[in-house]
Motif scaffolding. Structure first.
Motif, short mmCIF file in Angstrom:
data_model
loop_
_atom_site.label_atom_id
_atom_site.label_comp_id
_atom_site.label_asym_id
_atom_site.label_seq_id
_atom_site.Cartn_x
_atom_site.Cartn_y
_atom_site.Cartn_z
N ASP A 58 48.95 53.84 47.86
CA ASP A 58 48.03 54.25 49.30
C ASP A 58 49.20 55.03 50.29
OD1 ASP A 58 45.49 55.27 50.88
OD2 ASP A 58 45.69 53.75 52.32
N SER A 59 48.71 56.40 50.51
CA SER A 59 48.71 57.71 51.32
C SER A 59 48.93 57.31 52.82
CB SER A 59 48.59 58.97 51.43
OG SER A 59 47.16 58.79 52.06
N ALA A 60 48.62 56.71 53.81
CA ALA A 60 48.87 55.89 54.45
C ALA A 60 49.88 54.43 54.36
CB ALA A 60 47.68 55.19 54.83
N ASP A 61 50.22 53.56 53.19
CA ASP A 61 51.12 52.40 53.31
C ASP A 61 52.49 53.49 52.54
OD1 ASP A 61 49.58 50.82 53.14
OD2 ASP A 61 49.02 50.56 51.12
N VAL A 62 52.98 54.16 51.89
CA VAL A 62 53.60 55.32 51.52
C VAL A 62 54.30 56.04 53.02
CG1 VAL A 62 54.15 57.73 50.67
CG2 VAL A 62 52.83 56.00 49.16
N GLU A 63 53.20 56.69 54.04
CA GLU A 63 53.54 57.12 55.52
C GLU A 63 54.23 56.56 55.86
OE1 GLU A 63 54.99 59.76 57.51
OE2 GLU A 63 53.47 60.30 55.50
N SER A 64 53.73 54.76 56.02
CA SER A 64 54.04 53.36 56.65
C SER A 64 55.59 53.47 56.21
CB SER A 64 53.14 52.14 57.07
OG SER A 64 53.13 51.84 55.68
N ARG A 66 57.41 55.31 54.80
CA ARG A 66 59.02 56.40 55.10
C ARG A 66 59.52 56.23 56.35
NH1 ARG A 66 55.52 61.29 52.39
NH2 ARG A 66 56.70 60.12 50.70
N LEU A 67 58.30 55.76 57.47
CA LEU A 67 58.59 55.79 58.93
C LEU A 67 59.58 54.86 58.69
CD1 LEU A 67 58.11 56.70 61.92
CD2 LEU A 67 56.09 55.32 61.82
N THR A 70 63.17 55.14 58.20
CA THR A 70 63.75 56.13 59.11
C THR A 70 64.20 55.48 59.95
OG1 THR A 70 61.88 58.30 58.23
CG2 THR A 70 63.08 58.53 60.32
#
Length: 103
Positions: A58-64, A66-67, A70
């Motif tokens: 899920d794109s939300a999972d990917v974004e979290s 990545r955060l 970082t």
């Protein structure tokens, strides 16, 4: 004519293979589900992927993730810098190992 029959035979073998493996049923079920959707999705291919179970994360999972990556990279960089500073401070108070062996 023989070439035509050979090609047709290969197609028929491939069709039977797909049928035996359950691919045709799965595709048919997904396409029927898409057809029966009252509001058609903007991305039909993504709909098919999700219903076939091959959708990526899920794109939300990917974004979290990545955060989080970082943040962890920043913590790592700070710890490496702190380690470097502490080693330099330690060297001010302790002679290098080679000098201690000569005493």
């Amino acid at each position: 004519m023989a070439h035509y029959r050979a090609a047709e035979s290969k197609r028929e073998q491939f069709r039977r293979y797909l049928e035996k493996a359950g691919v045709l049923d799965s595709l048919t079920n997904v396409l029927v589900a898409l057809y029966e959707e009252t509001e058609k999705p903007n991305n039909a291919l993504e709909f098919i992927r999700q219903h076939l179970g091959t959708a990526g994360p899920d794109s939300a999972d990917v974004e979290s993730l990545r955060l989080e990556l970082t943040e962890l990279q920043q913590k790592y960089d700070l710890l490496v810098e702190e380690n470097r500073e502490l080693r330099n401070r330690l060297l001010q108070y302790e002679p290098p190992a080679e000098d201690r062996g000569a005493e």
